[in-house]
Design a protein around this motif. Structure first.
Motif, PDB file in Angstrom:
ATOM      1  N   ALA A 151       0.842  -1.201   0.000  1.00 54.53           N
ATOM      2  CA  ALA A 151       0.000   0.000   0.000  1.00 54.53           C
ATOM      3  C   ALA A 151       0.877   1.251   0.000  1.00 54.53           C
ATOM      4  O   ALA A 151       0.581   2.244  -0.683  1.00 54.53           O
ATOM      5  N   LEU A 152       1.989   1.179   0.727  1.00 48.63           N
ATOM      6  CA  LEU A 152       2.927   2.294   0.766  1.00 48.63           C
ATOM      7  C   LEU A 152       3.586   2.487  -0.598  1.00 48.63           C
ATOM      8  O   LEU A 152       3.858   3.620  -1.018  1.00 48.63           O
ATOM      9  N   GLY A 153       3.813   1.395  -1.307  1.00 49.16           N
ATOM     10  CA  GLY A 153       4.405   1.471  -2.636  1.00 49.16           C
ATOM     11  C   GLY A 153       3.500   2.176  -3.632  1.00 49.16           C
ATOM     12  O   GLY A 153       3.965   2.973  -4.455  1.00 49.16           O
ATOM     13  N   PHE A 154       2.193   1.896  -3.562  1.00 51.65           N
ATOM     14  CA  PHE A 154       1.247   2.597  -4.439  1.00 51.65           C
ATOM     15  C   PHE A 154       1.275   4.102  -4.167  1.00 51.65           C
ATOM     16  O   PHE A 154       1.242   4.921  -5.087  1.00 51.65           O
ATOM     17  N   ALA A 183      -1.015   1.865 -11.628  1.00 50.63           N
ATOM     18  CA  ALA A 183      -1.059   3.053 -10.778  1.00 50.63           C
ATOM     19  C   ALA A 183      -0.480   4.289 -11.442  1.00 50.63           C
ATOM     20  O   ALA A 183      -0.637   5.398 -10.920  1.00 50.63           O
ATOM     21  N   THR A 184       0.166   4.126 -12.577  1.00 47.60           N
ATOM     22  CA  THR A 184       0.904   5.243 -13.165  1.00 47.60           C
ATOM     23  C   THR A 184       0.056   6.031 -14.145  1.00 47.60           C
ATOM     24  O   THR A 184      -0.887   5.513 -14.751  1.00 47.60           O
ATOM     25  N   SER A 185       0.418   7.300 -14.289  1.00 47.71           N
ATOM     26  CA  SER A 185      -0.234   8.144 -15.293  1.00 47.71           C
ATOM     27  C   SER A 185       0.789   8.902 -16.129  1.00 47.71           C
ATOM     28  O   SER A 185       0.417   9.718 -16.964  1.00 47.71           O
ATOM     29  N   LYS A 186       2.069   8.638 -15.894  1.00 50.17           N
ATOM     30  CA  LYS A 186       3.152   9.336 -16.579  1.00 50.17           C
ATOM     31  C   LYS A 186       4.043   8.328 -17.314  1.00 50.17           C
ATOM     32  O   LYS A 186       4.002   7.130 -17.040  1.00 50.17           O
TER      33      LYS A 186
END
Length: 331
Positions: A151-154, A183-186
């Motif tokens: 969860a911390l990684g996200f 989880a990424t947008s870049k």
């Protein structure tokens, strides 16, 4: 001369070891001539927690930061730290080498995500979540396949992207990789990974992973380390290295390919036997024709022989990575 940008160089690891022995101006004395001979004109210099210091990664990270800062000051006439997009042009105007300061694995911050902003404030503009280890954020290729991001990684992925730091997926296991993708947008990079279709090593990328990185607008940096080029020692050559370029270009296009050499000649001088690193390295000779940074420009000759256009060679050699970094750093 074509601008060569090496997207993965463990220079700070060498710097911290040598400075601890009393050496100074390590880049000038140990690396500059090789870079010049090979035509390497810039790169991502990473901090990596070298075994056996992985037992106290926070302390080791602090030691590497201190050594890197001292080295940057001593080499201020040679190296220009890239903090923003304009620093690439500033470096060129000053006749200096643009250096992006990176972190290979975030075990050094533990569970404290406040460390991300602290690293950004130091000038770090590149990060990977893990090396081969499992840490509080993610899971490396040497660890359990059913463990991915925490969860911390996200949350770390979100913060890294918000800060404007380039996220690197080399060394993640497949579960962590796909969870980063979710989880990424870049744009993402794999700074030093090859095609698993040509060399079935866990550190290499499947076709699906390569396509996924390209779909973000990202780049794969081709790695010269012998065991990621071919599992057959007889085929660990510069020609096979260029085969990986050909393969990924054919799969996703020239705009998604760069160079992430990962030269290991100076790392292996400092190997500590019995470490995780030692277990992951073969004892075979270095890749024939790509033994050190002195040989970096030989790749361009092979690309010309294979019929690549000069504009495509310039993009692979460095322009692709520089363009992506400029885009991320000016946001």
């Amino acid at each position: 001369m074509t601008f060569i940008f090496d997207a993965h160089a463990d220079i700070w690891s060498d710097v911290v070891v040598r400075r601890s022995r009393g050496e100074r101006e390590v880049f000038r004395n140990r690396h500059l001539e090789k870079f010049k001979k090979g035509g390497v004109s810039g790169g991502i210099f990473v901090m990596w927690i070298d075994p056996p210091f992985d037992q106290n990664p926070k302390q080791r990270l602090a030691e590497i930061i201190k050594a890197a800062q001292a080295e940057l000051e001593e080499a201020s006439g040679l190296l220009h730290l890239v903090r923003s997009a304009s620093d690439f042009d500033a470096a060129a105007a000053l006749g200096k080498m643009p250096v992006v300061w990176g972190v290979e694995g975030l075990s050094g911050i533990g569970s404290d995500l406040g460390g991300l902003e602290a690293l950004y404030d130091l000038g770090i503009r590149h990060m990977s979540l893990t090396w081969n280890e499992a840490n509080p954020l993610a899971t490396g290729v040497k660890q359990a396949p059913d463990r991915g991001l925490t969860a911390l990684g996200f949350e770390a992925v979100r913060q890294i992207e918000a800060l404007g730091i380039l996220l690197d997926v080399s060394h993640l296991n497949e579960k962590s990789f796909w969870e980063v993708m979710s989880a990424t947008s870049k744009p993402l990079i794999a700074s030093h990974s090859n095609a698993r279709a040509l060399c079935d090593a866990a550190r290499n990328l499947t076709d699906e992973q390569i396509r996924a990185i390209a779909s973000t607008g990202g780049i794969i940096g081709i790695n010269s380390y012998r065991d990621f080029i071919d599992l057959d020692p007889a085929k660990q050559t510069i020609e096979r290295f260029v085969d990986h370029i050909d393969y990924i270009v054919s799969l996703v296009g020239v705009q998604h390919v760069g160079l992430g050499y990962d030269f290991c000649d100076y790392i292996e001088e400092n190997l500590i036997q019995g470490s995780m690193l030692d277990a992951s390295r073969s004892t075979a000779p270095d890749t024939l024709g790509l033994e050190t940074a002195e040989k970096a420009s030989e790749v361009l000759k092979h690309l010309r022989e294979r019929g690549y256009k000069e504009s495509d060679i310039e993009n692979i050699a460095g322009a692709n990575f520089v363009r992506l970094l400029k885009d991320r750093l000016e946001e």
